[in-house]
Design a protein around this motif. Structure first.
Motif, mmCIF file in Angstrom:
data_model
loop_
_atom_site.group_PDB
_atom_site.id
_atom_site.type_symbol
_atom_site.label_atom_id
_atom_site.label_comp_id
_atom_site.label_asym_id
_atom_site.label_seq_id
_atom_site.Cartn_x
_atom_site.Cartn_y
_atom_site.Cartn_z
ATOM 1 N N LEU A 193 3.667 3.076 -14.941
ATOM 2 C CA LEU A 193 3.625 3.461 -13.527
ATOM 3 C C LEU A 193 2.462 2.777 -12.817
ATOM 4 C CD1 LEU A 193 4.406 7.308 -13.580
ATOM 5 C CD2 LEU A 193 5.917 5.439 -12.898
ATOM 6 N N ALA A 194 1.291 2.739 -13.482
ATOM 7 C CA ALA A 194 0.118 2.094 -12.897
ATOM 8 C C ALA A 194 0.367 0.610 -12.671
ATOM 9 C CB ALA A 194 -1.096 2.301 -13.802
ATOM 10 N N LYS A 195 1.014 -0.027 -13.638
ATOM 11 C CA LYS A 195 1.316 -1.448 -13.504
ATOM 12 C C LYS A 195 2.276 -1.705 -12.349
ATOM 13 C CE LYS A 195 3.088 -5.411 -16.124
ATOM 14 N NZ LYS A 195 3.648 -5.860 -17.432
ATOM 15 N N MET A 196 3.289 -0.856 -12.220
ATOM 16 C CA MET A 196 4.250 -0.992 -11.123
ATOM 17 C C MET A 196 3.577 -0.794 -9.784
ATOM 18 S SD MET A 196 7.494 1.047 -12.821
ATOM 19 C CE MET A 196 8.364 1.131 -11.270
ATOM 20 N N GLU A 197 2.644 0.143 -9.713
ATOM 21 C CA GLU A 197 1.937 0.412 -8.462
ATOM 22 C C GLU A 197 1.047 -0.764 -8.081
ATOM 23 O OE1 GLU A 197 0.834 2.441 -5.042
ATOM 24 O OE2 GLU A 197 2.496 2.760 -6.458
ATOM 25 N N VAL A 198 0.361 -1.333 -9.065
ATOM 26 C CA VAL A 198 -0.490 -2.501 -8.806
ATOM 27 C C VAL A 198 0.354 -3.672 -8.320
ATOM 28 C CG1 VAL A 198 -1.963 -4.239 -9.892
ATOM 29 C CG2 VAL A 198 -2.297 -1.815 -10.411
ATOM 30 N N GLN A 199 1.497 -3.891 -8.949
ATOM 31 C CA GLN A 199 2.384 -4.973 -8.527
ATOM 32 C C GLN A 199 2.920 -4.741 -7.121
ATOM 33 O OE1 GLN A 199 5.325 -5.074 -11.675
ATOM 34 N NE2 GLN A 199 4.163 -6.561 -12.876
ATOM 35 N N ARG A 200 3.221 -3.473 -6.810
ATOM 36 C CA ARG A 200 3.720 -3.152 -5.474
ATOM 37 C C ARG A 200 2.668 -3.443 -4.421
ATOM 38 N NH1 ARG A 200 3.498 0.598 -1.734
ATOM 39 N NH2 ARG A 200 1.976 1.824 -2.907
ATOM 40 N N LEU A 201 1.419 -3.029 -4.700
ATOM 41 C CA LEU A 201 0.328 -3.278 -3.755
ATOM 42 C C LEU A 201 0.080 -4.777 -3.604
ATOM 43 C CD1 LEU A 201 -2.187 -0.480 -4.858
ATOM 44 C CD2 LEU A 201 -0.828 -0.545 -2.753
ATOM 45 N N PHE A 202 0.145 -5.496 -4.710
ATOM 46 C CA PHE A 202 -0.073 -6.938 -4.667
ATOM 47 C C PHE A 202 1.020 -7.634 -3.858
ATOM 48 C CE2 PHE A 202 0.493 -11.212 -6.495
ATOM 49 C CZ PHE A 202 -0.794 -11.725 -6.315
ATOM 50 N N ASN A 203 2.267 -7.207 -4.053
ATOM 51 C CA ASN A 203 3.378 -7.809 -3.315
ATOM 52 C C ASN A 203 3.312 -7.489 -1.819
ATOM 53 O OD1 ASN A 203 4.461 -8.899 -5.659
ATOM 54 N ND2 ASN A 203 5.769 -7.118 -6.053
ATOM 55 N N SER A 204 2.868 -6.258 -1.511
ATOM 56 C CA SER A 204 2.760 -5.876 -0.094
ATOM 57 C C SER A 204 1.676 -6.672 0.610
ATOM 58 C CB SER A 204 2.473 -4.381 0.026
ATOM 59 O OG SER A 204 1.217 -4.056 -0.547
#
Length: 358
Positions: free
Chosen positions: A343-354
């Motif tokens: 979940l943490a990895k997905m959240e970091v990727q989401r923030l990075f993509n945004s």
């Protein structure tokens, strides 16, 4: 990547070796940190303490696995070392960092902060005394990661079979002089741990590499004599037990090297899966064996804090119960931890993509 997957698929019996090694080490650590005074006899006093040696089997398997995946590619100068180390870090660091942070939060100790930050670098195997308190069993990672760093040199040492045998002989000599000369109080602290150094453990990594070099010959030999190979395999187990009956709990490394070398050779040499070594349970536990090894004391300490160590007295029943509770607790802890990390990895990727979209 394909060669790594093929190696893992082919040598499925290694799952059992890795699983039983992990469970054996956990069993040993529980006994060392408890006082089951009502339990007695050869099993408690000799056999279970000897399971600490299984860490060397872990090392031998690591050595063999690295040779399977990268030996030929290093020789052919066909390795992307950026990918190589990224893979090592991405596989080990997330869960290990999670345990380090958990340890620091629990202890709230400044020394643990210093040690934890040092361990996160993954180069703590280079310390003069690789014996840190944070994730106390993490010294194993320090040794293994140093092996990864020096793997091209190990390939050089095993460039051919003749040189590999010579390198193994030299490493055994260094192991002996380290234990009896360099790692004595003449040079190091009284509580210095021999096996926390790569120089001392090198024979086991090299033996794993040597078994890889002879893997075709081993497979041919074992499958031609499939009915009879199990006999010398059982003899090695009897040899191990006989040494323990003689109260020799500190097997010299040469004996351990031969013993575990025979076990690994049997595991990789048989084309047919051994139902004891290869089944759904060993396949699952093998995948999380490193995580179980690293997190074992966290779960044990939790069981200790809720006062369950001597729930059925101080005999074998309580010991076995605590062992089962520890293993089950580890499985639950690892699954939950991996879920949180995903979940943490997905959240970091989401923030990075945004941020990139902005």
């Amino acid at each position: 990547m394909n060669s790594i997957k093929q190696a893992k698929k082919r040598y499925t019996n290694i799952d059992g070796l890795r699983t039983f090694s992990c469970l054996g080490i956990i069993a040993m650590h529980i006994l060392v940190n408890t006082e089951y005074s009502e339990a007695s006899g050869w099993i408690k006093e000799t056999f279970i303490p000897s399971l600490t040696l299984l860490v060397y089997l872990f090392m031998m398997i690591s050595g063999f696995g690295m040779f399977c995946g990268y030996y030929q590619r290093v020789k052919q100068n066909n390795v992307d070392f950026n990918y190589f180390f990224n893979r090592r870090f991405s596989k080990i660091l997330p869960f290990f960092s999670f345990l380090i942070i958990l340890d620091i939060v629990i202890t709230r100790s400044p020394s643990h902060v210093i040690q934890g930050l040092t361990e996160i670098t993954m180069v703590f195997g280079l310390l003069p005394n690789n014996q840190l308190d944070v994730v106390g069993v993490g010294w194993f990672l320090g040794v293994v990661f140093l092996y990864y760093m020096l793997f091209p040199f190990f390939v050089f040492l095993c460039w051919n079979k003749k040189r590999a045998w010579f390198a193994l002989a030299i490493s055994i000599f260094l192991n002996i002089v380290c234990a009896n000369y360099f790692y004595t109080t003449r040079f190091v602290k009284a509580n210095f741990a021999d096996r926390h150094t790569l120089l001392y453990c090198a024979p086991f990594f090299l033996m794993g590499g040597l078994i890889y070099l002879y893997s075709k010959e081993i497979t041919l030999f074992i499958n031609k004599r499939a009915r009879y190979v199990v006999i010398p395999f059982l003899i090695t187990i009897l040899f191990y037990l006989s040494l323990l009956f003689l109260q020799n709990t500190n097997l010299i490394d040469l004996e351990t090297l031969i013993l575990f070398g025979a076990w690994l050779s049997y595991a990789i040499g048989s084309n047919q899966d051994n139902f004891i070594l290869t089944n759904k349970i060993t396949k699952y536990l093998s995948k999380i064996s490193l995580e179980m090894y690293l997190a074992q004391m966290f779960i044990f300490d939790a069981i200790k804090k809720v006062d369950f160590l001597y729930i059925f007295g101080k005999g074998y029943l309580s010991y076995i119960t605590v062992l089962l509770m520890t293993v089950i607790g580890l499985i639950i802890f690892i699954e939950v931890s991996e879920f949180i990390l995903r979940l943490a990895k997905m959240e970091v990727q989401r923030l990075f993509n945004s941020k990139e979209e902005r």
